[in-house]
Design a protein around this motif. Structure first.
Motif, mmCIF file in Angstrom:
data_model
loop_
_atom_site.group_PDB
_atom_site.id
_atom_site.type_symbol
_atom_site.label_atom_id
_atom_site.label_comp_id
_atom_site.label_asym_id
_atom_site.label_seq_id
_atom_site.Cartn_x
_atom_site.Cartn_y
_atom_site.Cartn_z
ATOM 1 N N MET A 1 0.840 -1.185 0.000
ATOM 2 C CA MET A 1 0.000 0.000 0.000
ATOM 3 C C MET A 1 0.882 1.244 0.000
ATOM 4 O O MET A 1 1.839 1.348 0.768
ATOM 5 N N ILE A 2 0.578 2.179 -0.893
ATOM 6 C CA ILE A 2 1.332 3.426 -0.954
ATOM 7 C C ILE A 2 0.769 4.401 0.079
ATOM 8 O O ILE A 2 -0.408 4.751 0.046
ATOM 9 N N GLU A 3 1.628 4.830 0.985
ATOM 10 C CA GLU A 3 1.232 5.765 2.046
ATOM 11 C C GLU A 3 1.414 7.218 1.630
ATOM 12 O O GLU A 3 0.635 8.088 2.027
ATOM 13 N N LYS A 4 2.465 7.490 0.865
ATOM 14 C CA LYS A 4 2.783 8.853 0.472
ATOM 15 C C LYS A 4 3.268 8.860 -0.969
ATOM 16 O O LYS A 4 3.971 7.931 -1.389
ATOM 17 N N CYS A 5 2.919 9.915 -1.686
ATOM 18 C CA CYS A 5 3.377 10.034 -3.070
ATOM 19 C C CYS A 5 3.441 11.506 -3.455
ATOM 20 O O CYS A 5 2.516 12.277 -3.174
ATOM 21 N N ALA A 6 4.532 11.898 -4.090
ATOM 22 C CA ALA A 6 4.675 13.235 -4.666
ATOM 23 C C ALA A 6 5.148 13.062 -6.102
ATOM 24 O O ALA A 6 6.033 12.235 -6.382
ATOM 25 N N LEU A 7 4.565 13.839 -7.009
ATOM 26 C CA LEU A 7 4.869 13.727 -8.432
ATOM 27 C C LEU A 7 5.404 15.049 -8.968
ATOM 28 O O LEU A 7 4.952 16.129 -8.573
ATOM 29 N N ALA A 8 6.365 14.948 -9.894
ATOM 30 C CA ALA A 8 6.940 16.122 -10.549
ATOM 31 C C ALA A 8 7.251 15.765 -11.991
ATOM 32 O O ALA A 8 7.253 14.587 -12.376
ATOM 33 N N VAL A 9 7.540 16.785 -12.802
ATOM 34 C CA VAL A 9 7.875 16.588 -14.209
ATOM 35 C C VAL A 9 9.133 17.385 -14.521
ATOM 36 O O VAL A 9 9.270 18.544 -14.100
ATOM 37 N N ILE A 10 10.056 16.756 -15.261
ATOM 38 C CA ILE A 10 11.270 17.420 -15.726
ATOM 39 C C ILE A 10 11.316 17.290 -17.243
ATOM 40 O O ILE A 10 11.245 16.178 -17.776
ATOM 41 N N THR A 11 11.439 18.413 -17.939
ATOM 42 C CA THR A 11 11.530 18.400 -19.395
ATOM 43 C C THR A 11 12.704 19.268 -19.835
ATOM 44 O O THR A 11 13.381 19.910 -19.023
ATOM 45 N N GLU A 12 12.921 19.297 -21.152
ATOM 46 C CA GLU A 12 13.978 20.115 -21.764
ATOM 47 C C GLU A 12 15.337 19.866 -21.120
ATOM 48 O O GLU A 12 16.088 20.786 -20.816
ATOM 49 N N ARG A 13 15.611 18.573 -20.903
ATOM 50 C CA ARG A 13 16.917 18.162 -20.348
ATOM 51 C C ARG A 13 17.250 18.886 -19.044
ATOM 52 O O ARG A 13 18.382 19.335 -18.824
ATOM 53 N N THR A 65 14.098 10.798 6.229
ATOM 54 C CA THR A 65 13.132 11.867 6.504
ATOM 55 C C THR A 65 11.786 11.564 5.857
ATOM 56 O O THR A 65 10.724 11.789 6.465
ATOM 57 N N ALA A 66 11.810 11.057 4.639
ATOM 58 C CA ALA A 66 10.571 10.790 3.911
ATOM 59 C C ALA A 66 9.681 9.792 4.644
ATOM 60 O O ALA A 66 8.445 9.868 4.573
ATOM 61 N N LEU A 67 10.274 8.858 5.365
ATOM 62 C CA LEU A 67 9.483 7.846 6.061
ATOM 63 C C LEU A 67 8.581 8.458 7.128
ATOM 64 O O LEU A 67 7.443 8.006 7.328
ATOM 65 N N THR A 68 9.062 9.467 7.834
ATOM 66 C CA THR A 68 8.315 10.022 8.967
ATOM 67 C C THR A 68 7.744 11.416 8.689
ATOM 68 O O THR A 68 7.061 11.978 9.540
ATOM 69 N N ALA A 69 8.013 11.967 7.497
ATOM 70 C CA ALA A 69 7.625 13.344 7.205
ATOM 71 C C ALA A 69 6.116 13.512 7.088
ATOM 72 O O ALA A 69 5.402 12.586 6.662
ATOM 73 N N ALA A 72 3.905 18.433 4.174
ATOM 74 C CA ALA A 72 4.765 19.551 3.792
ATOM 75 C C ALA A 72 6.228 19.127 3.745
ATOM 76 O O ALA A 72 6.960 19.462 2.794
ATOM 77 N N GLN A 73 6.683 18.385 4.745
ATOM 78 C CA GLN A 73 8.075 17.934 4.769
ATOM 79 C C GLN A 73 8.358 16.957 3.632
ATOM 80 O O GLN A 73 9.435 16.981 3.028
ATOM 81 N N PHE A 74 7.373 16.110 3.339
ATOM 82 C CA PHE A 74 7.553 15.120 2.277
ATOM 83 C C PHE A 74 7.698 15.815 0.928
ATOM 84 O O PHE A 74 8.588 15.471 0.130
ATOM 85 N N VAL A 75 6.848 16.779 0.639
ATOM 86 C CA VAL A 75 6.921 17.513 -0.627
ATOM 87 C C VAL A 75 8.225 18.306 -0.703
ATOM 88 O O VAL A 75 8.856 18.398 -1.765
ATOM 89 N N GLU A 76 8.654 18.867 0.425
ATOM 90 C CA GLU A 76 9.930 19.588 0.456
ATOM 91 C C GLU A 76 11.089 18.659 0.127
ATOM 92 O O GLU A 76 11.997 19.011 -0.640
ATOM 93 N N THR A 77 11.066 17.452 0.693
ATOM 94 C CA THR A 77 12.115 16.468 0.407
ATOM 95 C C THR A 77 12.081 16.072 -1.063
ATOM 96 O O THR A 77 13.125 15.987 -1.728
ATOM 97 N N ALA A 78 10.886 15.835 -1.594
ATOM 98 C CA ALA A 78 10.750 15.495 -3.006
ATOM 99 C C ALA A 78 11.285 16.607 -3.892
ATOM 100 O O ALA A 78 11.971 16.362 -4.897
ATOM 101 N N GLY A 79 10.990 17.858 -3.508
ATOM 102 C CA GLY A 79 11.478 18.988 -4.293
ATOM 103 C C GLY A 79 12.991 19.038 -4.347
ATOM 104 O O GLY A 79 13.586 19.335 -5.390
ATOM 105 N N ARG A 80 13.635 18.745 -3.224
ATOM 106 C CA ARG A 80 15.093 18.755 -3.181
ATOM 107 C C ARG A 80 15.663 17.661 -4.097
ATOM 108 O O ARG A 80 16.619 17.895 -4.845
ATOM 109 N N LEU A 81 15.061 16.482 -4.075
ATOM 110 C CA LEU A 81 15.539 15.382 -4.912
ATOM 111 C C LEU A 81 15.302 15.665 -6.394
ATOM 112 O O LEU A 81 16.140 15.332 -7.244
#
Length: 315
Positions: A1-13, A65-69, A72-81
């Protein structure tokens, strides 16, 4: 079961980033991502690619961090990655992608994993519509990319620890194509097949009698660096120079226990090709007879399909 998910898109290399947001998944969306995580985490047998964190990597901290975030903290971590990956994609031959950071509970809440998926970004979309004269093609424009097959991925923790720190799905190649590994300051080993090929090529530089001794020293296989040390104990002149074997500080792959029996070396003379398992090289002797050469192969049974009547005796 997925507990947390954040999605992003990267284009133009890497030059264009749609920052990650929290994603509440329906059943079909969750099933889609679970299939990709399962594919990634199935690459955890001993013969597959292993991963390790470089000393300057912060990825393990981010995954922890992602496990317990909270959200807001989870999205911040995703943004950094995502930013790390986008930066690494610039200036290299990288394709647009959808990035998913996922926390999944596997086999109960006690077994939780964090996975970073780099998925194909399928930008164009079209469909066929019925018309009075048959069918008509409709192309949709200005769409966000939709996620496709997995390109690369990381998952933590790795059940193979301490032999591997994290699960890595990435083609191990040289140069700028290793941008995914460089983005997160990790190393990935080659799989066992590639590692064994490198070992065979290096062993082939030894005399046949030395190859047999080296093959015997491989024993039950294991980490290539450890295997090399065992070989050097028997054949001190052997030196590993291939990165697949750990040379130059590279992360070595694994050598499988059956290596000496399945790995083969080929010999040729007078259009005759002889292919032998490394473990059997000691059963072959070549000596010079006048201006020619004689090769004797000692076996415990007759060659097939040689008939018994064709087998002579030693004079």
């Amino acid at each position: 079961m997925i507990e947390k998910c954040a999605l992003a898109v990267i284009t133009e290399r890497g030059r264009n980033v749609i920052s990650p947001t929290w994603s509440d998944l329906d059943d079909e969306e969750e099933d889609f991502l679970v299939r990709h995580v399962d594919r990634l985490r199935k690459t955890t047998n001993a013969s597959e690619t292993r991963g390790r964190f470089r000393p300057d990597s912060t990825l393990e901290d981010d995954f922890t961090t992602a496990l317990t975030a909270d959200r807001a903290q989870f999205v911040e971590t995703a943004g950094r990655l995502v930013r790390q990956l986008a930066d690494a994609m610039q200036g290299v031959n990288s394709s647009s992608c959808v990035v998913a950071l996922v926390v999944e509970a596997r086999r109960g809440a006690a077994d939780r994993t964090v996975s970073l998926l780099k998925l194909d970004a399928e930008v164009e979309a079209a469909q066929l519509d019925r018309s009075g004269e048959g069918v008509r093609l409709r192309v949709f424009k200005d769409l966000l990319p939709r996620p496709g097959d997995i390109q690369k991925g990381l998952s933590w923790p790795d059940p193979r620890a301490p032999h591997s720190n994290l699960v890595v799905l990435d083609a191990v190649v040289e140069g700028t194509a290793k941008y995914f590994q460089n983005a997160y300051r990790i190393d990935a080993s080659p799989n066992a097949r590639v590692t064994e090929k490198a070992l065979i090529e290096q062993l082939s530089e030894l005399p046949p009698t030395r190859i047999a001794a080296a093959a015997a020293a491989v024993g039950n296989g294991g980490d290539a660096e450890v295997v090399i040390e065992r070989i050097r104990a028997q054949v001190p002149t052997f030196h590993a120079t291939a990165p697949e074997l750990g040379a130059g500080g590279s992360m070595p792959g694994m050598i499988r226990p059956q290596f000496a029996l399945i790995a083969k070396k080929s010999f040729e003379a007078d259009d005759i090709e002889l292919k032998l398992p490394l473990a059997r090289l000691a059963q072959v002797r070549t000596s010079q007879v006048g201006t020619d050469y004689e090769t004797v192969i000692r076996t415990s049974t007759p060659l097939t399909p040689v008939q018994p009547s064709d087998v002579g005796s030693t004079p």
